[in-house]
Each structure stands twice: as structure tokens, then as C-alpha cells.
Design a protein around this motif. Structure first.
Motif, mmCIF file in Angstrom:
data_model
loop_
_atom_site.group_PDB
_atom_site.id
_atom_site.type_symbol
_atom_site.label_atom_id
_atom_site.label_comp_id
_atom_site.label_asym_id
_atom_site.label_seq_id
_atom_site.Cartn_x
_atom_site.Cartn_y
_atom_site.Cartn_z
ATOM 1 N N THR A 152 -2.976 14.677 3.791
ATOM 2 C CA THR A 152 -1.867 13.913 3.218
ATOM 3 C C THR A 152 -2.373 12.504 2.960
ATOM 4 O OG1 THR A 152 -1.101 13.391 5.452
ATOM 5 C CG2 THR A 152 -0.032 15.235 4.336
ATOM 6 N N GLU A 153 -2.492 12.150 1.712
ATOM 7 C CA GLU A 153 -2.980 10.823 1.347
ATOM 8 C C GLU A 153 -2.413 10.436 0.000
ATOM 9 O OE1 GLU A 153 -7.276 12.299 -0.481
ATOM 10 O OE2 GLU A 153 -7.182 11.370 1.499
ATOM 11 N N ALA A 154 -2.583 9.157 -0.328
ATOM 12 C CA ALA A 154 -2.057 8.645 -1.592
ATOM 13 C C ALA A 154 -2.951 9.084 -2.748
ATOM 14 C CB ALA A 154 -1.986 7.118 -1.549
ATOM 15 N N PRO A 155 -2.419 9.088 -3.972
ATOM 16 C CA PRO A 155 -3.266 9.404 -5.141
ATOM 17 C C PRO A 155 -4.395 8.394 -5.299
ATOM 18 C CG PRO A 155 -0.933 9.543 -5.691
ATOM 19 C CD PRO A 155 -1.008 8.936 -4.324
ATOM 20 N N GLN A 156 -5.484 8.820 -5.912
ATOM 21 C CA GLN A 156 -6.648 7.964 -6.081
ATOM 22 C C GLN A 156 -6.351 6.734 -6.932
ATOM 23 O OE1 GLN A 156 -9.533 8.228 -4.568
ATOM 24 N NE2 GLN A 156 -8.900 10.097 -3.480
ATOM 25 N N GLN A 157 -5.390 6.837 -7.850
ATOM 26 C CA GLN A 157 -5.104 5.713 -8.735
ATOM 27 C C GLN A 157 -4.486 4.528 -8.001
ATOM 28 O OE1 GLN A 157 -4.240 8.798 -9.100
ATOM 29 N NE2 GLN A 157 -4.852 9.609 -11.096
ATOM 30 N N ILE A 169 -4.739 4.044 -4.462
ATOM 31 C CA ILE A 169 -5.173 4.093 -3.076
ATOM 32 C C ILE A 169 -5.306 2.708 -2.462
ATOM 33 C CG2 ILE A 169 -7.624 4.135 -3.722
ATOM 34 C CD1 ILE A 169 -5.926 6.089 -0.832
ATOM 35 N N ASP A 170 -5.766 1.695 -3.243
ATOM 36 C CA ASP A 170 -5.908 0.333 -2.700
ATOM 37 C C ASP A 170 -4.552 -0.263 -2.358
ATOM 38 O OD1 ASP A 170 -8.638 0.572 -3.011
ATOM 39 O OD2 ASP A 170 -8.642 -0.363 -5.006
ATOM 40 N N ASN A 175 -3.128 1.362 0.694
ATOM 41 C CA ASN A 175 -3.712 0.881 1.953
ATOM 42 C C ASN A 175 -3.116 -0.459 2.358
ATOM 43 O OD1 ASN A 175 -5.361 3.145 2.154
ATOM 44 N ND2 ASN A 175 -7.045 2.189 1.034
ATOM 45 N N ASP A 176 -2.880 -1.328 1.378
ATOM 46 C CA ASP A 176 -2.237 -2.614 1.698
ATOM 47 C C ASP A 176 -0.834 -2.401 2.255
ATOM 48 O OD1 ASP A 176 -4.512 -3.858 0.792
ATOM 49 O OD2 ASP A 176 -3.710 -4.270 -1.218
ATOM 50 N N VAL A 177 -0.104 -1.502 1.660
ATOM 51 C CA VAL A 177 1.243 -1.213 2.155
ATOM 52 C C VAL A 177 1.182 -0.666 3.571
ATOM 53 C CG1 VAL A 177 3.273 0.234 1.788
ATOM 54 C CG2 VAL A 177 2.171 -0.893 -0.156
ATOM 55 N N LEU A 178 0.235 0.210 3.828
ATOM 56 C CA LEU A 178 0.097 0.759 5.181
ATOM 57 C C LEU A 178 -0.258 -0.319 6.193
ATOM 58 C CD1 LEU A 178 -1.755 4.167 4.611
ATOM 59 C CD2 LEU A 178 0.662 3.766 5.088
ATOM 60 N N ALA A 179 -1.139 -1.248 5.803
ATOM 61 C CA ALA A 179 -1.496 -2.343 6.716
ATOM 62 C C ALA A 179 -0.289 -3.221 7.018
ATOM 63 C CB ALA A 179 -2.629 -3.170 6.109
ATOM 64 N N ALA A 180 0.520 -3.523 5.989
ATOM 65 C CA ALA A 180 1.723 -4.334 6.212
ATOM 66 C C ALA A 180 2.717 -3.602 7.116
ATOM 67 C CB ALA A 180 2.375 -4.664 4.872
#
Length: 388
Positions: free
Chosen positions: A272-277, A279-280, A283-288
Motif C-alpha cells: 500500500t503506497e502512493a502513486p509514483q507521480q 510520491i514526494d 511523503n511530505d504529508v506523511l511527515a507532517a
């Protein structure tokens, strides 16, 4: 050499230009002028390439020279002769039995018996089942584990399957599989479906392609389950377990309605991961979100500490109040003494009130002198102003 003949039947000294070996117009050869005399034909060696080629006497056929066409021309009523056989080719025959009969019927019966034995007896293993059909189409019966007998092929056809084997169908592995969540986010998800055959007859005859139907049902059930949850729930461990349980239950309901004969053992989400388009940004949203969770956890911990302290103070007050109701005066004095002790514990000045005089009692100095009389000690303290 006069009177000698060459091997082809012509006089050795003749000058006849005929090349047919006996039909020329030379006058030296008797009977060769075509005058109808009954003189015998010339005797001599015959052409070895013609029929009866070595015999020189007793033949009244005219001799002639060899021709290449004669070599390949049929020389008998059954065709050309072949090496190793008589006229008409090799005379091959099937060996006969001692009584004079043919072996062919016995061989045919033996082949038929082997064919019936090989296609009529079936050994079904303990974890297997077989389906018997007439002429490859109409269902007849089911074979259970053991030794079973059927009509020979092609009258009856047997299809044996392992019904206890756990089979696996992977969806979304190696390719992007985007699914929309309940909060309008996209997640790239791959998962594994574990299943086995529950009813072999339904599995064989109810669906045209059971494996493809299983894949389509799994995709539909997964999309429906993911759409009921937000992105955080799908990515978290507890949320993933919930999605897997819902997908399995929904798949089993749909397959039972189709009478597919398939039992879904479980669904395991592998990725389960975000689309490649994105992804950056993802990741920022996940860090926040992780920072937010950490701050919330610290605030909750501080809240729990304050709440525990307040609850302890409230319990202590209730205990003191219950004692105060039993003995108000004693409790009042005790509270006063405990309070004054706590206030004056850290001060180095003591004031005693008497009538008309407010003397100063230098208790710290008395304590220092007492310690000095007991032994040399090094005491460092604040300087006292004069007049106190």
C-alpha cells in the motif's frame, strides 16, 4: 579373325552400317537380306541387357543393341524386377500362426484390451476428486479418492483435480493498481487471494472461466472495501486488517451467489503506497501527520499528568475534610502547624512575639556555633547585614 563374331552378334569383319544387331543389309551374313529364306538366324552371344541376355541359341527373336529405355522399361506383367525378390517385387507376408491362421485378429484384440484397461481404471489420490462426463460433455458422476472404474475413452472422460490444494492468485504485483479511497485519495495496492475448490462439479460446469471470475470478483470487492475507508485507515496496520476481512467476506458472498464452487481462504494485502507521480508530496504529508501525532501524544501525556495530580489533591482534601468533621479544633491546629512548618522550613530568621518586645532570635548563628563546637566544619552561607 575371319568368321568370328563380336559380342553383339555382328561379323567381326563386316562393314554393315546397321546398328540393330542383326537387321542390317550386309551380304556376308546368311539370312540377312530379308529374302524370306528359312535359314536359321545367326547364332552368337546375346545382349546382356536384354531379356534372356546370355543365351545364344534356341531363340528366333531378332537381336538388337542395348537401349537406355530398355533398362527402365517394365519387363514383365507385374512391373520391373527388384533386387532381392522375384518378378513383381518382394513378396512380403505377415507371419502365420502354427495352425495356419493369421496373427492380426489376436493383435487387434490385445490392443483393444490394453486400451480398455488403460482408459477404464482410475486411481484417485486422497486429496483429489474426479468428474466423469459422457462423450466429454454431459456430467455423469463424481469420483472419490480410491480406485474407480468407468467406461473407456471416449465414451466417458474423467477430469481429476486436487480440491484441497491452496491456490494463490496475485493481483497488482509488478503493475500499478490504483484504487480510490473514501477521502478521494489514490493508493497503489497489491494483494494475494488464497482459495481452494469447494465443489468440483460447480467449479467445472457453472462458470466458463473460474480463475478469471475469481480475479474480477476480488478486484470489485477490494475497490468497494477501500472506498469505505480513508487513506490513513488503509495505510495503517489495524485498518489493513479490517479491509482484508471485509474483502474476503464480500468475495465469498458473490462467489456463492454465482455457484462457483470456490472457497476463499483469505486475502493478504502486500503493498500500500502512493502513486509514483505524487510520491514526494505524499511523503511530505506523511511527515507532517507524524509530527502532528507526536505533538498530540505529548499533549495527552501532559494532560494525564495534570489530571492525576488534581485527582490526588482532591482525594487528599476529601480525606482531610472527613477528619475535620470528626474533630474540627484538632484538625484546624494540625493544619496550621503543618502549614507554618512548610513555610518556615527554608528560612534562616525566626521572630518571637512577646508583650511590648519583638526580639530577634538568630537561630542560624546558634546552629553554626553549635556545629563549630562539635568540630571544625566549613560552612558557606549568605552574609548577614548589620543591625539584624
Amino acid at each position: 579373325m575371319a568368321g568370328k563374331r563380336n559380342p553383339w552378334g555382328k561379323p567381326s569383319g563386316g562393314s554393315d552400317g546397321g546398328d540393330d544387331g542383326g537387321s542390317g543389309s550386309g551380304g556376308d551374313v546368311p539370312g540377312s537380306d530379308g529374302s524370306g529364306d528359312d535359314a536359321p538366324p545367326p547364332r552368337g552371344p546375346r545382349n546382356p541387357w536384354l531379356p534372356g541376355g546370355g543365351s545364344g541359341g534356341g531363340s528366333d527373336r531378332p537381336r538388337r543393341s542395348a537401349n537406355i529405355e530398355d533398362i527402365f522399361k517394365n519387363r514383365g506383367p507385374e512391373g520391373p524386377r527388384r533386387s532381392g525378390g522375384g518378378p513383381g517385387g518382394p513378396n512380403f507376408r505377415i507371419p502365420q500362426r502354427p495352425g495356419g491362421g493369421s496373427w492380426f485378429p489376436i493383435a487387434l484384440v490385445a490392443i483393444l484390451a490394453i486400451w480398455i484397461f488403460a482408459t477404464s481404471i482410475h486411481f484417485v489420490q486422497p486429496r483429489e476428486q474426479g468428474v466423469v462426463t459422457w462423450l466429454g460433455g454431459k456430467y455423469y458422476r463424481t469420483l472419490n479418492p480410491g480406485t474407480e472404474f468407468t467406461a473407456p475413452w471416449p465414451l466417458q472422460t474423467v477430469d481429476i483435480e486436487n480440491v484441497s490444494q491452496i491456490r494463490r492468485e496475485t493481483i497488482g504485483d509488478g503493475a500499478e493498481n490504483l484504487i480510490l479511497t473514501g477521502d478521494q485519495s489514490l493508493v497503489d495496492l497489491s494483494y494475494l487471494v488464497r482459495w481452494n475448490i469447494k465443489d468440483l462439479v460447480q467449479y467445472k460446469f457453472e462458470l466458463e472461466d473460474p480463475n478469471e471470475t475469481l480475479r474480477e470478483v476480488a478486484e470489485a470487492a477490494m475497490r468497494a472495501a477501500v472506498a469505505e475507508n480513508d487513506l490513513d485507515t488503509v495505510l495503517s496496520g489495524a485498518g489493513r486488517e479490517t479491509v482484508q476481512i471485509r474483502v474476503r467476506a464480500r468475495m465469498q458472498t458473490i462467489l456463492d451467489a454465482y455457484q462457483a464452487g470456490i472457497n476463499v481462504q483469505g486475502v493478504d494485502i502486500a503493498r500500500t503506497e502512493a502513486p509514483q507521480q505524487v510520491i514526494d508530496a505524499f511523503n511530505d504529508v506523511l511527515a507532517a501527520r507524524q509530527d502532528r501525532e507526536r505533538s498530540l501524544n505529548e499533549a495527552r501525556r501532559y494532560e494525564q499528568q495534570l489530571l492525576a495530580s488534581a485527582q490526588g489533591s482532591a482525594a487528599e482534601f476529601n480525606e482531610i475534610y472527613s477528619q475535620y468533621r470528626l474533630a474540627p479544633e484538632v484538625t484546624r491546629r494540625r493544619l496550621y502547624y503543618e502549614t507554618m512548618e512548610g513555610v518556615l522550613r527554608d528560612t534562616d530568621k525566626t521572630i518571637i512575639e512577646t508583650d511590648g518586645v519583638t526580639p530577634y532570635l538568630p537561630l542560624p548563628e546558634v546552629q553554626r556555633r553549635s556545629r563549630a563546637s562539635q568540630g571544625p566544619t566549613l560552612t558557606v552561607g549568605p552574609a548577614q547585614p548589620e543591625g539584624q
